[in-house]
Scaffold this motif. Sequence first.
Motif, short mmCIF file in Angstrom:
data_model
loop_
_atom_site.label_atom_id
_atom_site.label_comp_id
_atom_site.label_asym_id
_atom_site.label_seq_id
_atom_site.Cartn_x
_atom_site.Cartn_y
_atom_site.Cartn_z
N VAL A 1 8.56 -34.33 22.69
CA VAL A 1 8.59 -34.09 24.13
C VAL A 1 7.87 -32.79 24.44
O VAL A 1 8.10 -31.77 23.76
N PRO A 2 7.02 -32.75 25.46
CA PRO A 2 6.33 -31.51 25.81
C PRO A 2 7.32 -30.41 26.19
O PRO A 2 8.32 -30.68 26.88
N PRO A 3 7.09 -29.18 25.75
CA PRO A 3 8.02 -28.09 26.11
C PRO A 3 7.98 -27.79 27.60
O PRO A 3 6.92 -27.81 28.21
N SER A 4 9.15 -27.53 28.18
CA SER A 4 9.23 -27.15 29.59
C SER A 4 9.69 -25.71 29.74
O SER A 4 9.94 -25.25 30.85
N SER A 5 9.82 -25.00 28.62
CA SER A 5 10.22 -23.61 28.64
C SER A 5 9.70 -22.94 27.37
O SER A 5 9.46 -23.60 26.35
N GLU A 6 9.55 -21.63 27.44
CA GLU A 6 9.15 -20.87 26.25
C GLU A 6 10.34 -20.51 25.39
O GLU A 6 10.18 -20.09 24.24
N LYS A 7 11.56 -20.64 25.94
CA LYS A 7 12.77 -20.31 25.20
C LYS A 7 13.57 -21.57 24.90
O LYS A 7 13.55 -22.53 25.67
N PRO A 8 14.29 -21.60 23.78
CA PRO A 8 15.10 -22.77 23.44
C PRO A 8 16.19 -23.00 24.49
O PRO A 8 16.71 -22.04 25.04
N PRO A 9 16.56 -24.28 24.74
CA PRO A 9 15.87 -25.46 24.23
C PRO A 9 14.53 -25.65 24.94
O PRO A 9 14.44 -25.50 26.16
N ASP B 1 3.96 -43.93 22.24
CA ASP B 1 4.54 -42.77 21.55
C ASP B 1 4.01 -41.42 22.07
O ASP B 1 4.06 -40.41 21.37
N THR B 2 3.51 -41.42 23.30
CA THR B 2 3.11 -40.19 23.98
C THR B 2 3.81 -40.12 25.33
O THR B 2 3.93 -41.14 26.03
N LEU B 3 4.28 -38.93 25.72
CA LEU B 3 4.96 -38.77 26.99
C LEU B 3 4.01 -38.25 28.06
O LEU B 3 3.37 -37.20 27.87
N LEU B 4 3.94 -38.97 29.18
CA LEU B 4 3.08 -38.60 30.30
C LEU B 4 3.94 -38.36 31.53
O LEU B 4 4.79 -39.19 31.86
N PRO B 5 3.74 -37.24 32.25
CA PRO B 5 4.55 -36.97 33.44
C PRO B 5 4.34 -38.05 34.51
O PRO B 5 3.21 -38.40 34.84
N TYR B 6 5.46 -38.56 35.04
CA TYR B 6 5.41 -39.58 36.09
C TYR B 6 5.84 -39.00 37.44
O TYR B 6 5.24 -39.29 38.47
N LEU B 7 6.85 -38.15 37.42
CA LEU B 7 7.42 -37.61 38.66
C LEU B 7 8.01 -36.25 38.38
O LEU B 7 8.70 -36.06 37.38
#
Length: 567
Positions: free
Chosen positions: A171-179, A210-216
């Motif tokens: 999954v593409p990261p949505s933050s620089e810090k965990p998680p 097997d690739t995640l693409l932003p939909y909304l």
Amino acid sequence: MFEKSGTFLLIRTFYLFLIVFQFSGCWSETRNEFGAAISTDTDTIEIGRRIFEQKCAHCHNFKQDAIGPNLGGLTKSVETDWIRRFIRNPFKMVAENDARSIALHKEYKIYMPGFDDFSKNEVDALLSYMHTHTKKKLPDESSIQNSIKNPIPDTLRFSNLTANLEFVAQVPPSSEKPPLARINKLECTGSSKRIFINDLRGVLYELQQDTLLPYLTISDHSRDFIHEPGLGTGLGSFAFHPGFEENGLIYTAHSEKKDSHKADFSLPDSIPTTLQWVISEWKTKYPEEEHFVGAVRELLRIDFVSGMHGVQEIAFNPTSNKNDMDYGMLYIGVGDGGSVVEGYPQVALHDGDMVWGTILRIDPMGKNSKNGQYGIPSDNPFVKFTDKQEEIWAYGLRNPNRITWNVDGKMYASDIGHKIVEEVNKIEPGKFYGWPIREGTFMLDPFENQSLALKLPEDDDDFGVTYPVIQYDHDDGAAISGGFFSREPPFQGKYIFGDIPEGTVFISDFSKAHGNIEKLNLTHQGQKTNFATLTKKHRIDLRFGQDCDGKIYMMTKADGKIYRIVP
């Protein structure tokens, strides 16, 4: 009731634990100096409060024990350096045979995740906030005397079945810090069999080859959207209408700032609101397209006491067809909002006249609700009851975090417990599932101490509680991650689920008496494994999903990876 000797041993064990927890290791500070160097600056305290709500409040509070210990007065009774080191790496301290760390692990059964990514200033701010809270009130002797020390004595054994895991996607990261990615749910769309996954930070992805693409992205449409303080806030859940390919309708549950708009369901007077949860309908012009293009409208809005236990699930019954009364009816799992642990048990302790701690059922395309934005199905159990909320399908649930149906159309919901047990309930209309006077098959006191398991009273039948089909206590996990019924051999018909922090995978056969639970063996690339090994983390944050072909997926928030069970 305990025998006298058993009571004595229980009380003695409890107080020995407190002694180890509060007084051991006093070589660096004397008792009168504990916390003397902690800052009392108001701005620092406020920063610490935000950190606590985002990172700590899942498991801790300052009123009583929860998944982890009550932290009230901790900074005034334990040396500051020890607390700092434990926050950063509790697992290391257990491995080094630190007496207090071992006692905590033995008492609470799980490892606290380490926060070695915290800066010194962040740790100091957290300590400043903790330092504003006084020492916890100990339960009286009679409460300890009547409590059950180990609710379910037997620990779970491994099944003779093995699930082979195949890596699917990162999954593409949505933050620089965990998680790095707060993945929460995986669902398919019906006849098109498209697969979608949400990140709580507000992005709905489509899984393509097997690739995640932003939909909304929720924040593109809502300026009041928030995904803090964590605790499940953000884009909590989503559901595609069973007729999505024709009508283009998608539904979401997301959190917004308090007082963003007037709530349809407001808390009773004098009870504070922290945030709101919103159920929205999204209508795309082009159901076959890779990106959402269309309009959004609000169906309903609910006030919540805290950031905990909001709306973690919305779902349609995938086994219904267009001729069924259940077709197109939207189920909404509404948690208690942390009201009980925050000291407002009256919010969850009701008889169907409030929406917190319930599963709602609405017709999103109807108009006969009070606000005119959705419908109330005529076959709901409390329709035409003047003293009930007609939207309620079932109530008495603490945090119904996943709803699923078996092939026979029977509905089940996993419910995350407080301190005693984790459970799965068979959901039937109008039934009461016990919270906050029950947790699993145990009685608790919602007003004084919800952490103690008590024996059921002799007149238990008078309370009308429907008990879970399966349950496990905190010897085997800390928070249930609801699962799905497998359609593939050798697991066909069995319920596969797990534990969120521990990452243990379970399997249960509901057709057996009292529904047995076993641990499921895992392999990956031909080697026996587990999620602690795969993620190299001590807290896994495990989630489950199922596609339209019945394949079961497992998602690990710890590293943002997705796996599926393959033959």
